[in-house]
Design an enzyme around this catalytic site. Structure first.
Site, PDB file in Angstrom:
ATOM      1  N   HIS A 220       0.611  -1.080   0.424  1.00  0.00           N
ATOM      2  CA  HIS A 220       0.262  -0.100   0.368  1.00  0.00           C
ATOM      3  C   HIS A 220       0.469   1.181   0.203  1.00  0.00           C
ATOM      4  O   HIS A 220       0.270   2.051  -0.392  1.00  0.00           O
ATOM      5  CB  HIS A 220      -0.997  -0.075   1.096  1.00  0.00           C
ATOM      6  CG  HIS A 220      -1.391   1.486   1.083  1.00  0.00           C
ATOM      7  ND1 HIS A 220      -3.065   1.534   0.672  1.00  0.00           N
ATOM      8  CD2 HIS A 220      -0.997   2.391   2.265  1.00  0.00           C
ATOM      9  CE1 HIS A 220      -3.170   3.252   1.018  1.00  0.00           C
ATOM     10  NE2 HIS A 220      -2.343   3.582   2.220  1.00  0.00           N
ATOM     11  N   GLU A 265      -5.850   9.483   0.974  1.00  0.00           N
ATOM     12  CA  GLU A 265      -6.021   8.005   1.019  1.00  0.00           C
ATOM     13  C   GLU A 265      -7.031   7.425  -0.097  1.00  0.00           C
ATOM     14  O   GLU A 265      -7.011   6.694  -1.267  1.00  0.00           O
ATOM     15  CB  GLU A 265      -6.761   7.571   1.916  1.00  0.00           C
ATOM     16  CG  GLU A 265      -5.745   6.837   3.567  1.00  0.00           C
ATOM     17  CD  GLU A 265      -4.228   6.117   3.108  1.00  0.00           C
ATOM     18  OE1 GLU A 265      -4.913   5.582   2.191  1.00  0.00           O
ATOM     19  OE2 GLU A 265      -3.650   6.230   3.316  1.00  0.00           O
ATOM     20  N   SER A 284      -3.967   2.118  -4.745  1.00  0.00           N
ATOM     21  CA  SER A 284      -3.185   0.228  -3.979  1.00  0.00           C
ATOM     22  C   SER A 284      -4.287  -0.756  -4.005  1.00  0.00           C
ATOM     23  O   SER A 284      -4.926  -1.832  -3.721  1.00  0.00           O
ATOM     24  CB  SER A 284      -2.948   0.069  -2.894  1.00  0.00           C
ATOM     25  OG  SER A 284      -3.600   0.767  -1.711  1.00  0.00           O
TER      26      SER A 284
END
Length: 361
Positions: A220, A265, A284
């Site tokens: 990630h 994010e 990711s």
């Protein structure tokens, strides 16, 4: 962005005193903190009388360097895995995580990041994730991500070392990576961003579910975050969240955590008549990338001053994404918010010190 200050002869400024105690205290706090405004005794007495029941909070100590930021306040790592974690029943996996986490906890700022000898199983997991995601990037990742991706020479046969990735970032935008044992406390993590530092884990997700992780892992961090940190405008956006956190109270930290969540994010950016992913949680995740581009989730213009919705990562894919028109505009929006909760002198001084530090390194 420089803060303009008045340098002429003294002037008198008339201010309407708010009726609400909280607003009075905010005004009084800004006057008391300012180096350029001096309220006469009579004016101070009026402000104090208007808000007699709301004493000023003690000033929070602002870290002066990265070394003053604690990277040991971990919300979860090592063997402390939830029952629904893919590796919960795998004792060797949990011992492996502990050993990697301990290396991060022992790391000293300024020293090389420890090299991890990844196992064949861990390399295979990394390779699977990389292979699957690179099929989607050309269509769904933003142009900044695609432009920077090749800088890192990711290979399916090798899990990259944080030290190597950090050096590349240093040479491109001046950012760096600091290892961390797990999910860091929000205040410490956000404070690190103010010093152009990204705290990253080094352990690999459980091999049984290579396309899923309930927490940050090195797949990630490297595929989601690192390529974007090679873009200067994006780095300004991220750093402004960090600077705003330096003197923030607990309520503001929670708001900043949400701003981080819905941009860094899970943010998306407009490119023509399309939206592309730039958030690490999108970039990711194979499923999240497809979901983002499906047209099903709601798209909302980003506003850092607005109340933010609940953060969620265990309820399936995101139901809505916040959209930036550009990273420069997003950075400006976040700087405006930063200046609304932080003394402008503190912001200016911090950025000047940081620029001097980068120039000398």
């Amino acid at each position: 962005m420089p803060i303009k200050t008045y340098s002429g002869p003294p002037v008198t400024i008339l201010v309407r005193v708010p009726k609400q105690a909280k607003q009075c205290n905010n005004l009084r706090r800004r006057v008391n903190r300012s180096r350029f405004v001096r309220a006469p005794l009579a004016a101070q007495q009026v402000l104090a009388a208007a808000a007699p029941v709301a004493p000023l909070p003690a000033l929070r100590k602002i870290p002066g360097s990265l070394s003053e930021i604690d990277n040991g306040k971990i919300l979860g790592f090592g063997a402390d895995l939830a029952a629904d974690h893919p590796g919960f029943g795998d004792e060797p996996y949990k011992r492996r995580r502990v050993s990697i986490a301990e290396l991060a906890r022992d790391h000293q700022v300024g020293s090389p990041i420890p090299c991890i000898e990844y196992t064949a199983e861990e390399v295979q997991t990394w390779g699977t994730v990389l292979q699957e995601l690179t099929q989607l990037y050309p269509q769904h990742a933003c142009q900044e991500y695609l432009r920077n991706f090749s800088l890192f020479n990711f290979k399916e046969s090798e899990v990259p070392q944080l030290e190597d990735m950090s050096r590349i970032l240093k040479d491109t935008t001046g950012w760096q990576i600091r290892p961390v044992a797990g999910l860091l406390h929000p205040r410490d993590f956000l404070n690190g961003l103010a010093f152009s530092t990204f705290h990253s884990t080094q352990y690999v997700r459980h091999h049984s579910k290579p396309m899923y992780t309930p927490e940050p892992d090195v797949c990630h961090e490297l595929l989601g975050h690192v390529p974007m940190l090679a873009d200067p405008s994006y780095c300004d956006l991220v750093q402004n969240i960090g600077v705003a956190s330096l003197g923030a109270d607990e309520k503001q930290i929670w708001h900043l955590t949400k701003l981080y969540w819905f941009t860094v994010e899970f943010g998306v950016v407009r490119e023509g008549d399309q939206v592309k992913g730039f958030g690490a949680g999108v970039l990711s995740s194979y499923g999240e990338l497809q979901h983002m581009a499906s047209g099903m989730p709601k798209l909302v213009d980003f506003d850092p001053f607005a109340a933010q919705p609940k953060m969620s990562y265990k309820d399936g894919y995101q139901k809505q994404y916040f959209v930036l028109n550009s990273f420069k505009e997003g950075a400006k929006q976040l700087l405006d918010y930063c200046l609304s909760i932080t003394d402008p002198d503190v912001v200016t001084q911090h950025l000047q010190n940081l620029n001097r530090s980068k120039s000398s390194s």
